[in-house]
Design a protein around this motif. Structure first.
Motif: not given
Length: 161
Positions: A122-127, A132-135, A138-144, A152-156
């Motif tokens: 669980a700790a590894a998943v959270d990390a 993934s969220e930071r990456v 940083d790469e995708i911007t905007g409302a979409t 995606s984060l909820n699915d993961v």
């Protein structure tokens, strides 16, 4: 003859015995002797019967003593057998108790290992999610991008947990 002392002693003796027979003294004496003989014979018979009773009682008590000794030996033997059985049973229960305690301890250890592994996962998943969220931020911007990242984060999260 009438002047002799022996004659008068003999006359007195005959008169004496005549008086004794007149009053029935010899019969009474013989009756007394017979009754005493019968009483003595009765006492002897009673003594013989008492002796036989005593011998019979002695045999009975000897038989009872022998039976009591045998019963005591049986009781001791049964007590020893019971003690040995109880000791074996107690040893068996102790062995079973130790086995169950060991199994319980091993199960708790396995459960603790599984729980620790789950916590590490669980700790590894959270990390991984945070990374993934930071990456992705940083790469995708905007409302979409924000809605895509959140979905995606909820699915993961649901798949990894």
């Amino acid at each position: 003859m009438f002047a002799s002392a022996e004659f008068w002693v003999a006359v007195a003796f005959v008169i004496f015995w005549g008086i004794l027979f007149y009053y029935g003294v010899p019969g009474k004496v013989l009756g007394q002797l017979d009754s005493r003989g019968k009483r003595i014979a009765g006492e002897l018979a009673e003594a013989k019967r008492l002796r036989q009773d005593a011998e019979r009682l002695l045999k009975e008590y000897e038989a009872k003593r022998t039976a009591a000794e045998q019963e005591a030996a049986d009781i001791v033997s049964n007590a020893r057998a019971e003690a040995e059985r109880l000791a074996a049973e107690a040893q068996e229960k102790i062995t079973d108790f130790v086995k169950r305690r060991t199994a319980t301890a091993e199960a708790k250890i396995a459960q603790a290992e599984a729980q620790a592994s789950a916590e590490v996962r669980a700790a590894a998943v959270d990390a991984a999610i945070k990374a993934s969220e930071r990456v992705l931020r940083d790469e995708i911007t905007g409302a979409t991008a924000a809605s895509f990242v959140t979905q995606s984060l909820n699915d993961v999260r649901t798949k990894l947990q």
